[in-house]
Design a protein around this motif. Structure first.
Motif, PDB file in Angstrom:
ATOM      1  N   ASP A  31      17.700  -2.218 -17.981  1.00 19.36           N
ATOM      2  CA  ASP A  31      18.919  -2.951 -17.587  1.00 19.36           C
ATOM      3  C   ASP A  31      18.867  -4.123 -16.440  1.00 19.36           C
ATOM      4  O   ASP A  31      19.729  -3.866 -15.893  1.00 19.36           O
ATOM      5  CB  ASP A  31      20.010  -2.006 -17.427  1.00 19.36           C
ATOM      6  N   SER A  32      17.526  -4.548 -16.428  1.00 20.35           N
ATOM      7  CA  SER A  32      17.247  -5.427 -15.338  1.00 20.35           C
ATOM      8  C   SER A  32      16.515  -6.453 -15.811  1.00 20.35           C
ATOM      9  O   SER A  32      15.564  -6.437 -16.791  1.00 20.35           O
ATOM     10  CB  SER A  32      16.553  -4.791 -14.316  1.00 20.35           C
ATOM     11  N   PRO A  33      16.852  -7.726 -15.376  1.00 19.44           N
ATOM     12  CA  PRO A  33      15.788  -8.961 -15.789  1.00 19.44           C
ATOM     13  C   PRO A  33      14.436  -8.612 -15.496  1.00 19.44           C
ATOM     14  O   PRO A  33      14.138  -8.463 -14.170  1.00 19.44           O
ATOM     15  CB  PRO A  33      16.393 -10.143 -15.047  1.00 19.44           C
ATOM     16  N   PRO A  34      13.494  -8.861 -16.204  1.00 17.85           N
ATOM     17  CA  PRO A  34      11.976  -8.482 -15.966  1.00 17.85           C
ATOM     18  C   PRO A  34      11.543  -9.185 -14.496  1.00 17.85           C
ATOM     19  O   PRO A  34      10.757  -8.572 -14.061  1.00 17.85           O
ATOM     20  CB  PRO A  34      11.305  -8.849 -17.204  1.00 17.85           C
ATOM     21  N   ALA A  35      12.017 -10.368 -14.425  1.00 17.24           N
ATOM     22  CA  ALA A  35      11.213 -10.984 -13.333  1.00 17.24           C
ATOM     23  C   ALA A  35      11.753 -10.844 -11.953  1.00 17.24           C
ATOM     24  O   ALA A  35      11.233 -11.046 -10.985  1.00 17.24           O
ATOM     25  CB  ALA A  35      11.894 -12.705 -13.536  1.00 17.24           C
ATOM     26  N   THR A  36      12.811  -9.763 -12.010  1.00 13.37           N
ATOM     27  CA  THR A  36      13.484  -9.270 -10.748  1.00 13.37           C
ATOM     28  C   THR A  36      12.600  -8.107 -10.254  1.00 13.37           C
ATOM     29  O   THR A  36      12.954  -7.441  -9.251  1.00 13.37           O
ATOM     30  CB  THR A  36      14.847  -9.071 -10.841  1.00 13.37           C
ATOM     31  N   LEU A  37      11.910  -7.580 -11.169  1.00  9.70           N
ATOM     32  CA  LEU A  37      11.102  -6.378 -10.741  1.00  9.70           C
ATOM     33  C   LEU A  37      10.076  -6.356  -9.998  1.00  9.70           C
ATOM     34  O   LEU A  37       9.297  -7.326 -10.478  1.00  9.70           O
ATOM     35  CB  LEU A  37      11.064  -5.333 -12.083  1.00  9.70           C
ATOM     36  N   ASN A  38       9.616  -5.562  -9.025  1.00 16.42           N
ATOM     37  CA  ASN A  38       8.401  -5.636  -8.320  1.00 16.42           C
ATOM     38  C   ASN A  38       7.192  -4.990  -9.189  1.00 16.42           C
ATOM     39  O   ASN A  38       7.434  -4.017  -9.638  1.00 16.42           O
ATOM     40  CB  ASN A  38       8.401  -4.625  -6.918  1.00 16.42           C
ATOM     41  N   PRO A  39       6.240  -5.704  -9.482  1.00 22.47           N
ATOM     42  CA  PRO A  39       5.001  -5.579 -10.392  1.00 22.47           C
ATOM     43  C   PRO A  39       4.099  -4.348  -9.722  1.00 22.47           C
ATOM     44  O   PRO A  39       3.697  -3.583 -10.523  1.00 22.47           O
ATOM     45  CB  PRO A  39       4.087  -6.541 -10.449  1.00 22.47           C
ATOM     46  N   PHE A  40       4.208  -4.079  -8.359  1.00 27.89           N
ATOM     47  CA  PHE A  40       3.542  -3.100  -7.914  1.00 27.89           C
ATOM     48  C   PHE A  40       4.200  -1.633  -8.194  1.00 27.89           C
ATOM     49  O   PHE A  40       3.796  -0.602  -7.780  1.00 27.89           O
ATOM     50  CB  PHE A  40       3.620  -3.405  -6.126  1.00 27.89           C
ATOM     51  N   HIS A  41       5.498  -1.660  -8.613  1.00 26.27           N
ATOM     52  CA  HIS A  41       6.018  -0.366  -8.911  1.00 26.27           C
ATOM     53  C   HIS A  41       5.880   0.111 -10.422  1.00 26.27           C
ATOM     54  O   HIS A  41       6.281   1.108 -11.086  1.00 26.27           O
ATOM     55  CB  HIS A  41       7.695  -0.706  -8.625  1.00 26.27           C
ATOM     56  N   GLU A  42       5.190  -0.839 -11.248  1.00 24.24           N
ATOM     57  CA  GLU A  42       4.886  -0.594 -12.498  1.00 24.24           C
ATOM     58  C   GLU A  42       3.789   0.808 -12.687  1.00 24.24           C
ATOM     59  O   GLU A  42       3.140   0.930 -11.943  1.00 24.24           O
ATOM     60  CB  GLU A  42       4.212  -1.638 -13.393  1.00 24.24           C
ATOM     61  N   PRO A  43       4.273   1.579 -13.448  1.00 25.84           N
ATOM     62  CA  PRO A  43       3.356   2.626 -13.855  1.00 25.84           C
ATOM     63  C   PRO A  43       1.882   2.031 -14.376  1.00 25.84           C
ATOM     64  O   PRO A  43       1.760   0.907 -14.770  1.00 25.84           O
ATOM     65  CB  PRO A  43       3.958   3.224 -15.000  1.00 25.84           C
ATOM     66  N   GLY A  44       0.978   2.683 -13.457  1.00 28.09           N
ATOM     67  CA  GLY A  44      -0.469   2.259 -13.628  1.00 28.09           C
ATOM     68  C   GLY A  44      -0.900   1.365 -12.396  1.00 28.09           C
ATOM     69  O   GLY A  44      -1.898   0.976 -12.053  1.00 28.09           O
ATOM     70  N   ARG A  45       0.227   0.939 -11.822  1.00 30.09           N
ATOM     71  CA  ARG A  45      -0.135   0.115 -10.522  1.00 30.09           C
ATOM     72  C   ARG A  45       0.513   0.669  -9.451  1.00 30.09           C
ATOM     73  O   ARG A  45       0.185   0.227  -8.051  1.00 30.09           O
ATOM     74  CB  ARG A  45       0.563  -1.371 -10.662  1.00 30.09           C
ATOM     75  N   TRP A  46       1.641   1.312  -9.472  1.00 30.41           N
ATOM     76  CA  TRP A  46       2.087   1.933  -8.449  1.00 30.41           C
ATOM     77  C   TRP A  46       1.512   3.179  -7.504  1.00 30.41           C
ATOM     78  O   TRP A  46       0.842   3.713  -8.259  1.00 30.41           O
ATOM     79  CB  TRP A  46       3.430   2.795  -9.041  1.00 30.41           C
ATOM     80  N   SER A  47       1.301   3.041  -6.213  1.00 32.16           N
ATOM     81  CA  SER A  47       0.504   3.705  -5.434  1.00 32.16           C
ATOM     82  C   SER A  47       1.589   4.594  -4.529  1.00 32.16           C
ATOM     83  O   SER A  47       2.049   3.911  -3.699  1.00 32.16           O
ATOM     84  CB  SER A  47      -0.471   3.145  -4.554  1.00 32.16           C
ATOM     85  N   PRO A  48       1.640   6.188  -4.855  1.00 33.90           N
ATOM     86  CA  PRO A  48       2.841   6.641  -4.045  1.00 33.90           C
ATOM     87  C   PRO A  48       2.250   6.999  -2.523  1.00 33.90           C
ATOM     88  O   PRO A  48       1.276   7.441  -2.380  1.00 33.90           O
ATOM     89  CB  PRO A  48       2.847   8.020  -4.841  1.00 33.90           C
ATOM     90  N   HIS A  49       3.184   6.547  -1.767  1.00 34.52           N
ATOM     91  CA  HIS A  49       2.931   6.613  -0.326  1.00 34.52           C
ATOM     92  C   HIS A  49       4.255   6.851   0.353  1.00 34.52           C
ATOM     93  O   HIS A  49       5.206   6.155   0.102  1.00 34.52           O
ATOM     94  CB  HIS A  49       2.132   5.509   0.091  1.00 34.52           C
ATOM     95  N   ILE A  50       3.965   7.043   1.695  1.00 38.56           N
ATOM     96  CA  ILE A  50       5.117   7.273   2.754  1.00 38.56           C
ATOM     97  C   ILE A  50       4.595   6.630   3.843  1.00 38.56           C
ATOM     98  O   ILE A  50       3.633   6.464   4.474  1.00 38.56           O
ATOM     99  CB  ILE A  50       5.126   8.955   3.405  1.00 38.56           C
ATOM    100  N   THR A  51       5.391   5.282   4.042  1.00 40.41           N
ATOM    101  CA  THR A  51       5.077   4.337   4.913  1.00 40.41           C
ATOM    102  C   THR A  51       5.223   4.721   6.545  1.00 40.41           C
ATOM    103  O   THR A  51       6.255   5.447   6.746  1.00 40.41           O
ATOM    104  CB  THR A  51       5.825   2.970   4.883  1.00 40.41           C
ATOM    105  N   LEU A  52       3.983   4.621   6.974  1.00 38.19           N
ATOM    106  CA  LEU A  52       3.991   5.053   8.747  1.00 38.19           C
ATOM    107  C   LEU A  52       4.283   3.882   9.500  1.00 38.19           C
ATOM    108  O   LEU A  52       4.922   3.863  10.560  1.00 38.19           O
ATOM    109  CB  LEU A  52       2.686   5.478   8.863  1.00 38.19           C
ATOM    110  N   GLY A  53       3.692   2.659   9.417  1.00 38.44           N
ATOM    111  CA  GLY A  53       3.658   1.385   9.824  1.00 38.44           C
ATOM    112  C   GLY A  53       3.635   0.118   8.778  1.00 38.44           C
ATOM    113  O   GLY A  53       2.946   0.263   7.954  1.00 38.44           O
ATOM    114  N   ARG A  54       4.334  -1.010   9.454  1.00 42.22           N
ATOM    115  CA  ARG A  54       4.265  -2.019   8.388  1.00 42.22           C
ATOM    116  C   ARG A  54       4.200  -3.421   9.395  1.00 42.22           C
ATOM    117  O   ARG A  54       5.110  -3.344  10.343  1.00 42.22           O
ATOM    118  CB  ARG A  54       5.314  -2.079   7.490  1.00 42.22           C
TER     119      ARG A  54
END
Length: 177
Positions: free
Chosen positions: A109-132
């Motif tokens: 239920d979201s316009p495809p262009a609004t989604l972050n491709p890094f969150h796609e299954p197969g591209r997503w890397s689960p992590h807990i950010t420490l610094g940015r």
């Protein structure tokens, strides 16, 4: 945008906050510098423009599957377009399945262009950010292993929440029983 995130159990949260503290004390970019009361260690699963009723319905089912045990696998760095230092999580079958359910909910239920491709299954890397930081290579050539505490072996993902990037509001996404 509205994020969909998982919060850690208390012991894992304290370990992440200790890593944040050590980075800040060393003068490195750290999530500890974000003083907002909404800032807490989390795992981002996806983001979408709004949590519509169909998305919320599916996310309530995801929330009902918690808690979920996960394993930390060590330090990871990303350069996309910001420099990120994080603790990686093992993408096992259970976490991959939960992430896929969240992704399918937001895609439904979201316009495809609004989604972050890094969150796609197969591209997503689960992590807990420490610094940015926006400084490229900020964490390169650092003796991080000497600076950071050892991540916990395991943790539990206990709460599903959403953060509204425009208003700063947090919302706990309750399970449907």
């Amino acid at each position: 945008m509205r994020t969909v995130e998982l919060l850690l159990d208390e012991a894992a949260e304290l370990a992440v906050r200790e890593a944040w503290r050590r980075l800040a004390e060393a003068g490195l970019p750290s999530q500890a510098r974000h003083r907002s009361p909404t800032n807490s260690p989390h795992l981002t699963l996806a983001a979408c423009p709004e949590l519509t009723a169909p998305i919320r319905w599916e996310l309530a089912e995801v929330a009902a599957a918690l808690p979920l045990s996960v394993r930390f696998t060590g330090v990871v760095r990303f350069e996309r377009p910001t420099s990120v230092l994080a603790w990686a999580l093992e993408l096992d079958v259970a976490l991959a399945g939960l992430h896929r359910r969240v992704w399918e909910a937001v895609v439904s239920d979201s316009p495809p262009a609004t989604l972050n491709p890094f969150h796609e299954p197969g591209r997503w890397s689960p992590h807990i950010t420490l610094g940015r930081t926006r400084r490229p290579g900020a964490f390169a050539d650092r003796r991080l292993s000497e600076l950071l505490p050892t991540p916990p072996l395991t943790a539990r993902l206990v709460t599903l929440r959403s953060y509204d990037t425009e208003t700063g509001a947090l919302e706990i996404l309750d399970p449907r029983h």
